[in-house]
Design an enzyme around this catalytic site. Structure first.
Site: not given
Length: 324
Positions: A45, A47-49, A70, A74, A96, A173, A187, A191
């Site tokens: 994850g 590529s951002s945030g 994925r 990005k 993925d 988490s 969600y 988590k």
């Protein structure tokens, strides 16, 4: 009388010291430091945030960084962004996380990993009754099963390393992985599952000098949060507001501090710290000082938790009373 009073005061002062010494003897695993400079860090994850913030900070500290996501476009944008801010190139790999074979291929292509940060995640807040099963499966597949896939793919290389220096596996988490919140049924399930995975995995890999961390950010100001808020039930927003939002860079800083110190629980703000103390249970603890805080504060944290529940259930009752 004065002598007996002094003796009593001395005993009162001595008891905490003896208890601290006892805790120092029994806390497991032992304290550890996990350097990241010149080591291979894989962040999913990325590529951002939060993932992009983690990658930026790791690259700035001299780590050899690979980011996985994925969307290849990005990933290229993230690579350019990190180069612009740090002057350092990171490696990118597209896969993925729900596809075990694709994850294995991606991990094999980048080589042995010293620090694996499983940061991928999706979140759609919705009451269970109204949520489509596809969304529920997606959250569980990406947030939980995807993490299993990543660990399965990375563990052989981490275990077969020759330098035997301490390495880390970190799971992103959420505070929704510490306490269930209205609208977070799927969600929170994904988590909460990470905690069970982390606790059992730490016992399985400790002999290989692999150390597990579980990071608990609150709502974080990322591009995904704005989209999530468009569908978030009103009650979810009311209850979740009890823990303030953070910037991605702030979460990344807290996360790296926890990972490098080998901490099992890594809270990111005061509310997260309180939740970590309140929910410590049978989780591993490296710090005897933190263990002391957990033991001493357990009763008080339970009272605080009951107060929060009183407030949340009051909000639910008022909301339904107004919307009948």
């Amino acid at each position: 009388m004065a002598v007996s009073d002094l003796s009593f005061l001395a005993l009162c002062a001595l008891i905490p010291i003896i208890f601290l010494f006892f805790l120092k003897l029994i806390v497991r695993p032992r304290p550890i430091k996990i350097p990241i400079k010149s080591r291979h860090v894989l962040i999913t994850g990325g590529s951002s945030g939060i993932g992009l913030a983690l990658a930026n900070q790791a690259a700035a500290e001299g780590a050899r960084v690979t980011i996985l996501a994925r969307n290849l476009e990005k990933l290229e944008e993230a690579k350019a962004s990190i180069r612009l801010s740090t002057g350092i190139d990171v490696a990118i790999v597209s896969a993925d996380v729900c596809d075990l074979e694709a994850v294995k291929e991606a991990v094999d292509s980048v080589g042995p990993i010293d620090v694996l940060v499983c940061n991928q995640g999706v979140f759609v807040a919705q009451e269970l009754e109204n949520q489509e099963m596809k969304e529920i499966r997606d959250m569980i597949d990406i947030n939980l099963i995807g993490t299993f896939n990543l660990v399965k793919a990375a563990l052989p290389g981490m275990k077969s390393r020759t330098d035997r220096k301490p390495v880390s596996i970190a799971f992103m988490s959420s505070q929704a992985g510490q306490v269930g919140i209205y609208g977070y049924t799927a969600y929170s399930a994904s988590k909460f599952g990470l905690r069970g995975l982390a606790e059992a995995l730490q016992q399985e890999v400790i002999a290989d000098n692999i150390h597990v961390s579980l990071i608990f950010p609150p709502d974080t100001d990322t591009p995904g949060l704005a989209e999530e808020n468009k569908r978030k039930p009103r009650l979810t927003s009311i209850i979740a507001a009890s823990s303030g939002a953070m910037k991605a860079d702030e979460v990344a800083k807290k996360a790296w501090s926890g990972i490098k110190s080998g901490s099992f629980f890594v809270p990111c703000n005061l509310e997260g710290f309180m939740l970590s103390v309140a929910t410590a249970g049978l989780s591993p603890q490296r710090s005897y000082l933190m263990a002391f805080v957990e033991v001493i504060s357990a009763g008080l944290m339970r009272v605080a938790g009951l107060c929060f529940q009183w407030s949340w259930y009051g909000s639910i009752e008022n909301f339904h009373a107004q919307h009948k």
